[in-house]
Write an enzyme that holds these catalytic residues in place. Structure first.
Site, PDB file in Angstrom:
ATOM      1  N   GLY A  12       0.836  -1.208   0.000  1.00  0.00           N
ATOM      2  CA  GLY A  12       0.000   0.000   0.000  1.00  0.00           C
ATOM      3  C   GLY A  12       0.864   1.249   0.000  1.00  0.00           C
ATOM      4  O   GLY A  12       1.913   1.271   0.633  1.00  0.00           O
ATOM      5  N   ARG A  73       0.855  -5.085  -5.863  1.00  0.00           N
ATOM      6  CA  ARG A  73       0.879  -6.310  -5.054  1.00  0.00           C
ATOM      7  C   ARG A  73       1.006  -7.482  -6.024  1.00  0.00           C
ATOM      8  O   ARG A  73       0.293  -7.541  -7.018  1.00  0.00           O
ATOM      9  CB  ARG A  73      -0.393  -6.430  -4.226  1.00  0.00           C
ATOM     10  CG  ARG A  73      -0.584  -5.248  -3.263  1.00  0.00           C
ATOM     11  CD  ARG A  73      -1.722  -5.516  -2.298  1.00  0.00           C
ATOM     12  NE  ARG A  73      -2.217  -4.288  -1.688  1.00  0.00           N
ATOM     13  CZ  ARG A  73      -1.800  -3.812  -0.520  1.00  0.00           C
ATOM     14  NH1 ARG A  73      -0.866  -4.427   0.162  1.00  0.00           N
ATOM     15  NH2 ARG A  73      -2.324  -2.704  -0.020  1.00  0.00           N
ATOM     16  N   ASP A 104       4.889  -4.844   6.023  1.00  0.00           N
ATOM     17  CA  ASP A 104       5.439  -6.146   6.438  1.00  0.00           C
ATOM     18  C   ASP A 104       5.450  -7.181   5.308  1.00  0.00           C
ATOM     19  O   ASP A 104       6.344  -8.036   5.251  1.00  0.00           O
ATOM     20  CB  ASP A 104       4.731  -6.677   7.688  1.00  0.00           C
ATOM     21  CG  ASP A 104       3.244  -6.857   7.480  1.00  0.00           C
ATOM     22  OD1 ASP A 104       2.695  -6.254   6.540  1.00  0.00           O
ATOM     23  OD2 ASP A 104       2.623  -7.597   8.261  1.00  0.00           O
ATOM     24  N   THR A 126       4.275   2.746   5.800  1.00  0.00           N
ATOM     25  CA  THR A 126       2.859   2.358   5.755  1.00  0.00           C
ATOM     26  C   THR A 126       2.111   3.226   6.757  1.00  0.00           C
ATOM     27  O   THR A 126       2.624   3.482   7.846  1.00  0.00           O
ATOM     28  CB  THR A 126       2.679   0.848   6.080  1.00  0.00           C
ATOM     29  OG1 THR A 126       1.314   0.596   6.370  1.00  0.00           O
ATOM     30  CG2 THR A 126       3.519   0.392   7.264  1.00  0.00           C
ATOM     31  N   ASP A 128      -0.335   2.662   8.597  1.00  0.00           N
ATOM     32  CA  ASP A 128      -0.920   1.995   9.772  1.00  0.00           C
ATOM     33  C   ASP A 128       0.006   1.917  10.991  1.00  0.00           C
ATOM     34  O   ASP A 128      -0.446   1.557  12.072  1.00  0.00           O
ATOM     35  CB  ASP A 128      -1.341   0.567   9.407  1.00  0.00           C
ATOM     36  CG  ASP A 128      -2.494   0.552   8.420  1.00  0.00           C
ATOM     37  OD1 ASP A 128      -3.178   1.582   8.308  1.00  0.00           O
ATOM     38  OD2 ASP A 128      -2.704  -0.485   7.774  1.00  0.00           O
ATOM     39  N   ASP A 130       2.095  -0.339  11.608  1.00  0.00           N
ATOM     40  CA  ASP A 130       1.881  -1.717  12.082  1.00  0.00           C
ATOM     41  C   ASP A 130       3.099  -2.619  11.891  1.00  0.00           C
ATOM     42  O   ASP A 130       2.954  -3.837  11.793  1.00  0.00           O
ATOM     43  CB  ASP A 130       0.661  -2.332  11.373  1.00  0.00           C
ATOM     44  CG  ASP A 130       0.839  -2.423   9.863  1.00  0.00           C
ATOM     45  OD1 ASP A 130       1.798  -1.829   9.341  1.00  0.00           O
ATOM     46  OD2 ASP A 130       0.019  -3.087   9.217  1.00  0.00           O
ATOM     47  N   ARG A 172      -6.720  -2.032  10.245  1.00  0.00           N
ATOM     48  CA  ARG A 172      -7.387  -3.272  10.653  1.00  0.00           C
ATOM     49  C   ARG A 172      -6.487  -4.169  11.509  1.00  0.00           C
ATOM     50  O   ARG A 172      -6.976  -4.911  12.344  1.00  0.00           O
ATOM     51  CB  ARG A 172      -7.943  -4.028   9.438  1.00  0.00           C
ATOM     52  CG  ARG A 172      -6.907  -4.527   8.466  1.00  0.00           C
ATOM     53  CD  ARG A 172      -7.559  -5.200   7.273  1.00  0.00           C
ATOM     54  NE  ARG A 172      -8.431  -4.275   6.554  1.00  0.00           N
ATOM     55  CZ  ARG A 172      -9.589  -4.606   6.016  1.00  0.00           C
ATOM     56  NH1 ARG A 172     -10.022  -5.841   6.107  1.00  0.00           N
ATOM     57  NH2 ARG A 172     -10.309  -3.718   5.376  1.00  0.00           N
TER      58      ARG A 172
HETATM   59  P1  ATP Z   1       0.747  -2.533   3.519  1.00  0.00           P
HETATM   60  O1  ATP Z   1       1.087  -2.737   4.974  1.00  0.00           O
HETATM   61  O2  ATP Z   1       0.577  -1.103   3.193  1.00  0.00           O
HETATM   62  O3  ATP Z   1      -0.345  -3.413   3.004  1.00  0.00           O
HETATM   63  P2  ATP Z   1       2.696  -4.425   2.582  1.00  0.00           P
HETATM   64  O4  ATP Z   1       4.108  -4.283   2.155  1.00  0.00           O
HETATM   65  O5  ATP Z   1       2.430  -5.213   3.830  1.00  0.00           O
HETATM   66  O6  ATP Z   1       2.085  -2.966   2.685  1.00  0.00           O
HETATM   67  P3  ATP Z   1       1.595  -6.578   0.971  1.00  0.00           P
HETATM   68  O7  ATP Z   1       0.626  -6.535  -0.166  1.00  0.00           O
HETATM   69  O8  ATP Z   1       1.276  -7.428   2.137  1.00  0.00           O
HETATM   70  O9  ATP Z   1       1.844  -5.050   1.380  1.00  0.00           O
HETATM   71  O10 ATP Z   1       3.029  -7.069   0.419  1.00  0.00           O
HETATM   72  C1  ATP Z   1       3.613  -6.436  -0.705  1.00  0.00           C
HETATM   73  C2  ATP Z   1       4.153  -7.476  -1.644  1.00  0.00           C
HETATM   74  O11 ATP Z   1       5.237  -8.192  -1.024  1.00  0.00           O
HETATM   75  C3  ATP Z   1       3.173  -8.581  -2.059  1.00  0.00           C
HETATM   76  O12 ATP Z   1       2.300  -8.154  -3.085  1.00  0.00           O
HETATM   77  C4  ATP Z   1       4.133  -9.656  -2.547  1.00  0.00           C
HETATM   78  O13 ATP Z   1       4.587  -9.348  -3.851  1.00  0.00           O
HETATM   79  C5  ATP Z   1       5.302  -9.506  -1.568  1.00  0.00           C
HETATM   80  N1  ATP Z   1       5.218 -10.505  -0.490  1.00  0.00           N
HETATM   81  C6  ATP Z   1       4.402 -10.487   0.592  1.00  0.00           C
HETATM   82  N2  ATP Z   1       4.579 -11.583   1.371  1.00  0.00           N
HETATM   83  C7  ATP Z   1       5.553 -12.321   0.757  1.00  0.00           C
HETATM   84  C8  ATP Z   1       6.200 -13.569   1.050  1.00  0.00           C
HETATM   85  N3  ATP Z   1       5.886 -14.286   2.139  1.00  0.00           N
HETATM   86  N4  ATP Z   1       7.154 -14.007   0.193  1.00  0.00           N
HETATM   87  C9  ATP Z   1       7.480 -13.303  -0.904  1.00  0.00           C
HETATM   88  N5  ATP Z   1       6.895 -12.116  -1.237  1.00  0.00           N
HETATM   89  C10 ATP Z   1       5.953 -11.627  -0.434  1.00  0.00           C
END
Ligand code: ATP
Length: 319
Positions: A12, A73, A104, A126, A128, A130, A172
């Site tokens: 995000g 994503r 994360d 991010t 949040d 979090d 959330r």
């Molecule tokens: P936000 O907290 O704003 O949602 P985020 O970085 O947690 O941000 P995610 O969509 O959970 O957002 O993760 C971003 C991208 O990281 C995913 O679309 C995927 O490409 C990659 N990713 C997430 N988890 C894994 C994993 N376990 N192994 C490999 N790649 C991953």
């Protein structure tokens, strides 16, 4: 020795991502490295959507929300075959390390790449707040100010009409936006993952408020209870007529605050330093106000709810 690094934003979006990209780029160039920007996060790494960055590539980006590199994503990044293609693309450019900016999930993707031999450093970005291990993520301060601004405006109209405003905010998995904005706006009730939801307690608090004031504010984190259902309960069971407002994606936009710009700049510079000093699977954290690198797996293992609960104790005492 690291000579070429890449930077990407993933997951995000959050205000301050541009400031972080800028800091990584400018600092790395000043330290004699070549810098590549990967568009659309891990998707761009997989699709070879990569461009060389120059000092001017990041001009006039600092004050803008969102991310000029784009974000995406890509669920398939959990598949090692997909990551192999992505790493092969980096190899074509001679890129030997990565700075990944995001939440994360982005951290998990980066950790998986580091296990395949690519040195990575992550920057927490991010709204949040979090991510474990860090007191603050980039974007949280700006989002919080956006929420406070909206709640202040809603209070004006609630007060005129003797209403209760219920405002749904993001978070959330972590109630920091809800708890911090509840403190900062003097809300009557804060409902989030860490506080739980008790309808009778909420109604009791609002009835008490109705005896002494012309309005009440409830801050509700997403995913706790349907906001219209809560508004109906408040309207039917307290003297106030309730109005529901879902702030939604507006919380993700806007010019980053001064605090987020400075935090992003410091983390960007220190991320490059960390890579040059041999970090291979680390993330930048604010710890007791200091920006320091810690192993990604340590950050992912931290229970982030403790600091939210501590702040909720403050909220209860200033109600
Ligand atoms: P936000 O907290 O704003 O949602 P985020 O970085 O947690 O941000 P995610 O969509 O959970 O957002 O993760 C971003 C991208 O990281 C995913 O679309 C995927 O490409 C990659 N990713 C997430 N988890 C894994 C994993 N376990 N192994 C490999 N790649 C991953």
């Amino acid at each position: 020795m690291i000579k070429k690094i890449a930077v990407l934003t993933s997951g995000g979006d959050a205000p301050g991502m541009n400031a972080a990209i800028r800091a990584v780029t400018r600092a790395a160039l000043q330290m004699g490295l070549e810098v590549y920007g990967i568009h659309d996060g891990y998707l761009g790494m997989y699709e070879d959507n990569i461009e060389k960055l120059h000092p001017r590539s990041v001009s006039e980006k600092m004050g803008h929300g969102g991310t000029f590199l784009g974000t995406a994503r890509l669920k398939q990044f959990t598949d090692i075959e997909v990551r192999k293609v992505a790493l092969a693309n980096l190899k074509k450019y001679g890129i030997d390390a990565l700075v990944a900016i995001g939440g994360d999930g982005t951290y998990r993707g980066a950790l998986a790449l580091s296990e395949m031999g690519l040195p990575v450093v992550c920057i927490p970005c991010t709204i949040d707040n979090d991510i474990g291990g860090t007191e603050f993520t980039i974007g949280f301060d700006t989002a919080l100010n956006t929420v406070i601004d909206a709640v202040d405006k809603l209070r004006d109209t609630s007060n005129s009409h003797r209403r209760c405003s219920i405002i749904e905010v993001m978070g959330r998995n972590c109630g920091d936006i809800a708890v911090w904005s509840s403190i900062a706006t003097g809300a009557e009730v804060c409902i989030c993952k860490e506080t739980g939801y008790n309808l009778n307690e909420v109604l009791k608090t609002i009835r008490k408020a109705a005896k002494v004031k012309r309005h009440a504010i409830i801050i509700l984190a997403e995913n706790m209870v349907p906001i219209d259902e809560l508004a109906k309960q408040v309207s039917e069971n307290t003297p106030f007529d309730a109005r529901a407002t879902v702030l939604g994606h507006v919380q993700r936009g806007g010019a980053p605050s001064a605090r987020d710009r400075v935090l992003a700049s410091e983390m960007g510079v220190k991320a490059v330093h960390a890579l040059l000093n041999g970090s291979t699977h680390h993330c930048m954290c604010v710890r007791k106000g200091e920006v320091v690198p810690i192993p990604i797996e340590d950050a992912l293992a931290v229970d982030d709810s403790i600091q939210t609960i501590e702040k909720y104790e403050v909220f209860k005492l200033v109600q």
